[in-house]
Design a protein around this motif. Structure first.
Motif, PDB file in Angstrom:
ATOM      1  N   PRO A 155      -7.301  -9.432 -38.171  1.00  0.00           N
ATOM      2  CA  PRO A 155      -8.047 -10.405 -38.998  1.00  0.00           C
ATOM      3  C   PRO A 155      -8.026  -9.970 -40.457  1.00  0.00           C
ATOM      4  O   PRO A 155      -8.148  -8.785 -40.755  1.00  0.00           O
ATOM      5  CB  PRO A 155      -9.457 -10.342 -38.409  1.00  0.00           C
ATOM      6  CG  PRO A 155      -9.263  -9.885 -37.003  1.00  0.00           C
ATOM      7  CD  PRO A 155      -8.093  -8.944 -37.034  1.00  0.00           C
ATOM      8  N   GLY A 321     -18.228 -12.550 -39.061  1.00  0.00           N
ATOM      9  CA  GLY A 321     -17.449 -13.475 -38.232  1.00  0.00           C
ATOM     10  C   GLY A 321     -16.530 -12.777 -37.261  1.00  0.00           C
ATOM     11  O   GLY A 321     -15.701 -13.420 -36.623  1.00  0.00           O
ATOM     12  N   ILE A 322     -16.673 -11.455 -37.143  1.00  0.00           N
ATOM     13  CA  ILE A 322     -15.761 -10.671 -36.296  1.00  0.00           C
ATOM     14  C   ILE A 322     -16.575  -9.850 -35.302  1.00  0.00           C
ATOM     15  O   ILE A 322     -17.588  -9.246 -35.647  1.00  0.00           O
ATOM     16  CB  ILE A 322     -14.900  -9.736 -37.165  1.00  0.00           C
ATOM     17  CG1 ILE A 322     -14.014 -10.558 -38.100  1.00  0.00           C
ATOM     18  CG2 ILE A 322     -14.039  -8.822 -36.303  1.00  0.00           C
ATOM     19  CD1 ILE A 322     -13.337  -9.738 -39.156  1.00  0.00           C
ATOM     20  N   THR A 335     -12.619 -13.440 -33.401  1.00  0.00           N
ATOM     21  CA  THR A 335     -13.244 -14.187 -34.492  1.00  0.00           C
ATOM     22  C   THR A 335     -14.052 -15.348 -33.929  1.00  0.00           C
ATOM     23  O   THR A 335     -13.942 -15.700 -32.751  1.00  0.00           O
ATOM     24  CB  THR A 335     -12.174 -14.727 -35.456  1.00  0.00           C
ATOM     25  OG1 THR A 335     -11.379 -15.715 -34.761  1.00  0.00           O
ATOM     26  CG2 THR A 335     -11.269 -13.606 -35.937  1.00  0.00           C
ATOM     27  N   ASP A 336     -14.842 -15.940 -34.793  1.00  0.00           N
ATOM     28  CA  ASP A 336     -15.643 -17.105 -34.389  1.00  0.00           C
ATOM     29  C   ASP A 336     -14.753 -18.267 -33.986  1.00  0.00           C
ATOM     30  O   ASP A 336     -15.200 -19.167 -33.258  1.00  0.00           O
ATOM     31  CB  ASP A 336     -16.562 -17.533 -35.545  1.00  0.00           C
ATOM     32  CG  ASP A 336     -17.685 -16.541 -35.779  1.00  0.00           C
ATOM     33  OD1 ASP A 336     -17.938 -15.715 -34.872  1.00  0.00           O
ATOM     34  OD2 ASP A 336     -18.301 -16.571 -36.861  1.00  0.00           O
TER      35      ASP A 336
END
Length: 365
Positions: A155, A321-322, A335-336
């Motif tokens: 990411p 978000g991770i 991730t989301d």
């Protein structure tokens, strides 16, 4: 300097050897008698003499003047007759400045030492070629490059955190966490209690006492949260994140250059600067080992302790978000958006038990 008993009118010569001659010459010895018969009488004061070797002996050596010395020079005349001249006799009978003459001799001795060392190290480099190629072809080298490609798909926030900490300066990986401040909570409770007690003792109005009582009760369950930035660990295996160059070509370039330099040195009769050549070889072997050390660092990244700290790092607020989870021999990121990014120890990635510097038994000149 001692007074010269009889003026020496001959010439004292230090022969300037070619590199080819210098490699085979004996310039320093602890047994001057091993180099041939030695005259028992001194040479004539007008006899030209040539330096043969410098001697340093644990035993006392009798020079041509009948004196006992432990260090001195072996000289020879034009007929090849050899004479031992001790340090003191050199000054007394020849007016010779020992230190200046020894310094002149040491230039040839040092150059010979460097040349012989270069010859030896060059032969070892040639002999080590098969071991060097085996290290380059190791599965661990291939696995490192596979991992280098893997990390590029992490990411963006995770990859950026690694890249920022992989530079040469501040290599700490940090994150910000929201944490309860239990000390602040305790102090607030204590102050609310003290304020309420003071209102009772000082008989404040009932409305104020009731307000402070409500505040004291509320303080018992009130939470205080703060944000704090923590340094979790130094960037593991930084080369993975700051280099786009494959390991095999980097190693192969160094190996080829070393081999070419070794072959050239072995076939060269005149080496202009042996010390510079030695330094170049030393730096190249260290660079080779430095690249292999990147494999060790990458394998260490998957040790339980490092994985635990990485998991804790990516729980920081910068990575909301991770989510992370421990995998078998690795760590997973999600991730989301539902994307999964597993980072596992590649098969074959393990430290190499090879050091070119040690393989050559390196002693720099």
């Amino acid at each position: 300097m001692a007074k010269v008993k009889e003026a020496y009118t001959g010439k004292l010569v230090v022969r300037q050897y070619s590199d080819a001659e210098l490699r085979d010459a004996v310039l320093v010895t602890d047994d001057p008698y091993s180099l041939g018969a030695v005259a028992e009488t001194p040479p004539g004061p007008d006899q030209d003499m040539e330096f043969v070797a410098q001697y340093r002996s644990d035993e006392m050596v009798v020079c041509s003047f009948g004196h006992r010395h432990q260090k001195g020079f072996l000289l020879k005349d034009g007929d090849g007759l050899r004479y031992l001249i001790g340090k003191d006799c050199a000054a007394e009978h020849y007016g010779l400045n020992w230190e200046a003459f020894a310094k002149n001799v040491s230039k040839s001795v040092d150059r010979q030492s460097n040349l012989l060392w270069l010859d030896g190290i060059s032969r070892m480099i040639v002999d080590a070629r098969a071991d060097i190629e085996a290290a380059i072809a190791s599965p661990a080298v291939v696995a490192f490059d596979e991992l280098r490609r893997q990390v590029q798909h992490l990411p963006p926030a995770v990859l950026l955190a690694f890249q920022r900490a992989s530079g040469p300066h501040d290599t700490w990986m940090t994150a910000t966490y929201r944490e309860r401040d239990h000390k602040a909570e305790r102090l607030a409770r204590e102050k609310a209690y003290e304020d309420h007690e003071a209102s009772i003792q000082q008989r404040w109005p009932s409305s104020e006492r009731n307000r402070l009582k409500r505040e004291m009760v509320a303080s018992q369950s009130r939470e205080v949260w703060v944000r704090t930035t923590k340094s979790i660990l130094r960037c593991p295996a930084p080369t993975l994140f700051r280099s786009n160059f494959k390991m095999v070509p980097r190693l192969q370039t160094i190996a080829n250059n070393l081999h070419s330099q070794a072959i050239t040195l072995l076939g060269t009769l005149r080496v202009s600067q042996p010390s510079v050549a030695a330094k170049s070889i030393a730096e190249a072997t260290k660079s080779f080992d430095g690249i292999l050390a990147e494999i060790d660092a990458a394998a260490l990244m998957f040790s339980p302790g490092v994985l635990d700290r990485l998991t804790a790092l990516f729980e920081g607020e910068e990575f909301k978000g991770i989510r992370t989870r421990r995998l078998s021999y690795g760590i997973g990121f999600s991730t989301d958006q539902g994307e999964e990014f597993p980072l596992r120890l590649p098969q074959g990635l393990q430290p190499l038990d090879f050091s070119l510097y040690e393989r050559l038994r390196f002693e720099e000149r």
